[in-house]
Enzyme design. Structure first.
Site, mmCIF file in Angstrom:
data_model
loop_
_atom_site.group_PDB
_atom_site.id
_atom_site.type_symbol
_atom_site.label_atom_id
_atom_site.label_comp_id
_atom_site.label_asym_id
_atom_site.label_seq_id
_atom_site.Cartn_x
_atom_site.Cartn_y
_atom_site.Cartn_z
ATOM 1 N N SER A 1 0.826 -1.214 0.000
ATOM 2 C CA SER A 1 0.000 0.000 0.000
ATOM 3 C C SER A 1 0.857 1.260 0.000
ATOM 4 O O SER A 1 2.025 1.244 0.390
ATOM 5 C CB SER A 1 -0.900 0.015 1.235
ATOM 6 O OG SER A 1 -1.618 -1.182 1.335
HETATM 7 N N1 SAH Z 1 -0.574 -5.340 3.983
HETATM 8 C C1 SAH Z 1 0.186 -5.603 2.761
HETATM 9 C C2 SAH Z 1 -0.522 -5.162 1.498
HETATM 10 C C3 SAH Z 1 -1.653 -5.994 1.222
HETATM 11 S S1 SAH Z 1 -2.117 -6.257 -0.451
HETATM 12 C C4 SAH Z 1 1.551 -4.968 2.812
HETATM 13 O O1 SAH Z 1 1.846 -4.240 3.761
HETATM 14 O O2 SAH Z 1 2.342 -5.246 1.911
HETATM 15 C C5 SAH Z 1 -3.476 -7.318 -0.067
HETATM 16 C C6 SAH Z 1 -3.074 -8.725 0.293
HETATM 17 O O3 SAH Z 1 -4.258 -9.402 0.704
HETATM 18 C C7 SAH Z 1 -2.532 -9.513 -0.897
HETATM 19 O O4 SAH Z 1 -1.283 -10.049 -0.570
HETATM 20 C C8 SAH Z 1 -3.582 -10.603 -1.115
HETATM 21 O O5 SAH Z 1 -3.024 -11.833 -1.562
HETATM 22 C C9 SAH Z 1 -4.186 -10.733 0.276
HETATM 23 N N2 SAH Z 1 -5.532 -11.323 0.322
HETATM 24 C C10 SAH Z 1 -6.549 -11.202 -0.570
HETATM 25 N N3 SAH Z 1 -7.636 -11.890 -0.161
HETATM 26 C C11 SAH Z 1 -7.302 -12.454 1.050
HETATM 27 C C12 SAH Z 1 -7.980 -13.275 1.981
HETATM 28 N N4 SAH Z 1 -9.245 -13.714 1.767
HETATM 29 N N5 SAH Z 1 -7.329 -13.656 3.095
HETATM 30 C C13 SAH Z 1 -6.049 -13.270 3.337
HETATM 31 N N6 SAH Z 1 -5.351 -12.497 2.492
HETATM 32 C C14 SAH Z 1 -5.959 -12.084 1.357
#
Ligand code: SAH
Length: 226
Positions: free
Chosen positions: A76
Site C-alpha cells: 500500500s
Molecule cells: N498489507 C500488505 C498489502 C496488502 S495487499 C503490505 O503491507 O504489503 C493485499 C493482500 O491481501 C494480498 O497479498 C492478497 O493476496 C491478500 N488477500 C486477498 N484476499 C485475502 C484473503 N481472503 N485472506 C487473506 N489475504 C488475502
C-alpha cells in the site's frame, strides 16, 4: 575526543542505510499531510520499506505510492498505511489481527507499536516470503499464517484491533465477532468504489461504523474450500 565519542555513539544508535534520508523525508512529508501520531511517523522512519519490495522497485521505495510485490498484489501507499495505523489507535499491550500480509510492511509498522501481530495471507507464496522477510529483519512478534482471512483466526481471538488490507464487499462478520469489546477494526470496504471504514465495538457489544476516506485496495478474495 568527547565530540568524536558522541558522534560514534549517535551513529551506532541510529543504524543508517543508503535510504535513511529518503525515509526521513517520507516521514516528514506524511507529517505535513496530516499524520499527527508521532509513534506512527517514527515507525515509518524506522521500517526499511525498500526491503519489502522487489529490487527493481527500490528507486521508488520511499515515494508515496503503492508498488507491485508480485502475483498481482501491491504494497500500500505509505500515506494509507500511516492513516490506517493512526486510525487503529493501538497500545503497547495490544494483540492485533491483520488480514492480507502481502509484503509484510504493514505488519512490520505495527510490530514496534503493539505486543503481537497475527497476520493472515491467502497466497501461499506471499505468506512464505512475507514470513521469511519479517523473520530475517527481526520482527519477532509478528506471526504469519497462510489462510483465508474471511475466517479470521478464531484460535487466537479475541483481538484488541483488526486491520484489513484487502477490500471485501462488506466487513466479514467473523472479524467483528473476533474483536474484543472496546475494540476497533479498520478496513477498506466495497467493490468498485471503496471507503475506509472504522468499526468500533462498544463495551456493551454495540457496533458503530464510520466511513472515513475513499481508498483503492486489491479485492479480498475467497479462499478455495477454506
Ligand atoms: N498489507 C500488505 C498489502 C496488502 S495487499 C503490505 O503491507 O504489503 C493485499 C493482500 O491481501 C494480498 O497479498 C492478497 O493476496 C491478500 N488477500 C486477498 N484476499 C485475502 C484473503 N481472503 N485472506 C487473506 N489475504 C488475502
Amino acid at each position: 575526543m568527547r565530540a568524536l565519542v558522541l558522534v560514534i555513539t549517535a551513529a551506532l544508535a541510529a543504524p543508517r542505510d543508503p535510504f535513511t534520508s529518503q525515509r526521513e523525508a517520507l516521514a516528514d512529508s506524511l507529517g505535513q499531510r496530516g499524520i499527527r501520531d508521532k509513534r506512527v511517523l517514527d515507525a515509518i522512519r524506522s521500517v526499511p520499506r525498500h526491503a519489502f519490495v522487489p529490487q527493481t522497485q527500490h528507486p521508488w521505495a520511499y515515494s508515496d505510492t503503492p508498488l507491485p510485490i508480485g502475483l498481482g498484489q501491491t504494497i500500500s501507499q505509505p500515506f494509507v498505511v500511516a492513516v490506517m495505523t493512526e486510525l487503529l489507535d493501538v497500545r503497547g499491550h495490544h494483540r492485533v489481527l491483520e488480514i492480507g500480509t502481502g509484503s509484510g510492511y504493514q505488519a512490520a509498522i505495527l510490530s514496534g507499536l503493539v505486543k503481537e501481530v497475527f497476520t493472515i495471507e491467502l497466497e501461499p507464496e506471499l505468506a512464505r516470503s512475507g514470513a521469511e522477510r519479517l523473520r530475517l529483519l527481526g520482527y519477532s512478534n509478528v506471526i504469519v499464517k497462510q489462510g483465508d482471512g474471511y475466517r479470521g483466526w478464531p484460535e487466537q481471538s479475541p483481538f484488541d484491533r483488526v486491520i484489513v488490507t484487502a477490500a471485501p464487499p462488506e466487513v466479514p462478520q467473523s472479524l467483528i465477532d473476533q474483536l474484543k469489546p472496546g475494540g476497533r477494526l479498520v478496513a477498506p470496504v466495497g467493490r468498485g468504489e471503496q471507503w475506509l471504514q472504522v468499526i468500533d465495538k462498544g463495551h456493551d457489544g454495540k457496533i458503530k461504523r464510520q466511513s472515513v476516506l475513499p481508498v483503492r485496495f486489491v479485492p479480498m478474495r475467497r479462499g478455495k474450500g477454506q
